[in-house]
Design an enzyme around this catalytic site. Sequence first.
Site, mmCIF file in Angstrom:
data_model
loop_
_atom_site.group_PDB
_atom_site.id
_atom_site.type_symbol
_atom_site.label_atom_id
_atom_site.label_comp_id
_atom_site.label_asym_id
_atom_site.label_seq_id
_atom_site.Cartn_x
_atom_site.Cartn_y
_atom_site.Cartn_z
ATOM 1 C CD GLU A 10 -2.681 1.388 2.474
ATOM 2 O OE1 GLU A 10 -3.610 0.567 2.563
ATOM 3 O OE2 GLU A 10 -2.441 2.270 3.337
ATOM 4 C CB ALA B 239 -11.093 12.317 4.039
ATOM 5 C CG HIS C 184 -7.458 2.682 -0.653
ATOM 6 N ND1 HIS C 184 -7.172 2.678 0.696
ATOM 7 C CD2 HIS C 184 -6.616 1.779 -1.207
ATOM 8 C CE1 HIS C 184 -6.196 1.825 0.940
ATOM 9 N NE2 HIS C 184 -5.835 1.277 -0.209
ATOM 10 C CG ASP D 35 -10.842 6.646 9.093
ATOM 11 O OD1 ASP D 35 -11.338 5.558 9.454
ATOM 12 O OD2 ASP D 35 -9.632 6.809 8.849
ATOM 13 C CE1 TYR E 203 -9.968 -1.414 12.898
ATOM 14 C CE2 TYR E 203 -11.167 -1.423 10.815
ATOM 15 C CZ TYR E 203 -10.449 -0.742 11.786
ATOM 16 O OH TYR E 203 -10.214 0.599 11.647
ATOM 17 C CG HIS F 91 -14.461 -1.237 13.380
ATOM 18 N ND1 HIS F 91 -14.989 -0.036 13.812
ATOM 19 C CD2 HIS F 91 -14.106 -1.044 12.084
ATOM 20 C CE1 HIS F 91 -14.941 0.844 12.822
ATOM 21 N NE2 HIS F 91 -14.419 0.263 11.768
ATOM 22 C CD GLN G 213 -6.118 -0.773 10.264
ATOM 23 O OE1 GLN G 213 -4.970 -0.661 9.853
ATOM 24 N NE2 GLN G 213 -7.065 0.122 10.013
#
Length: 298
Positions: free
Chosen positions: A16, A50, A77, A109, A150, A154, A181
């Site tokens: 990533e 974001a 993403h 998020d 997760y 979470h 994650q």
Amino acid sequence: MINEKELAKKTIFSFEIFPPKKDMPIDTIFSTLDELKGLNPDFISVTFGAGGSSNCDNALAIAKRIKNVCNVESVIHMPCINMTKADAAKTLEQFQAAGVENILALRGDKTPGVEPCGDFNHANELVSFIKDFDSKRTDGKKFNILAACYPELHPESDSVYDDIDFLKEKVDAGADHLLSQLFFDNEQFYRFLERCKIKGINVPIEAGIMPATNKRSIERMVSMTNAVLPKKFTDMMDRYADYPEAIRDAGIAYAIDQIIDLVTHGVKGIHLYTMNNPLVARKIYEATKSLFDVSPLI
């Protein structure tokens, strides 16, 4: 496009990266990509962020370069919490036009002070939306959809069993592949895999590994993810926190140890959070590359 049937025959190794900060030119990431492509990853995922359309544009440009210049499959993403359905459709049209075929479908998020749009409250809703978008395409192609998971609780969940229920909804909606994650305790991941098996979640699940090369950044990530920190890990962080080279090398060694144990136990893959640091990625690759030639056990 990622060939999930082919990846099922091997232990997956992926990276990533994230786009440069908005005050930096996009080509600052190109040298990183040039180094990462030489490490033979099965794919490289690019975070979206974001920050609005500019972040999407940068992520899309990087995803295109990964595929067309680096000749590595790219995954982009797509966080949906601040998207309307119209926004999501437009974004998918941009991905389609750019030839980007693999999407990591995320809720994303919550941004402090920003009210979510309300069209997408959970990632499974975005997965379903992408599947519906695909059903209307006229080019005969479809997106390959990945989703996040997760291994530990979470931050917004009441129990790990609720997490598994929600994860099953994403897979049932059409997610083909899962990226976990970060975590630092492999036993937590193995217990998570067992819960997935019991629930009937049978898609590939890659273990997310983040090398701990900076104590402050790791503490920030842990505060966001509820990751369990074994004593061996916290001792390492405390001992070398003030010594940049030492904590880098110790963090790399810890990640290598995690990966050796995970691959030995037959996990489907390793997704390495590179933090745009090709030196760290290379050291880990060189120490573990022969392990990925052995077929997964489970």
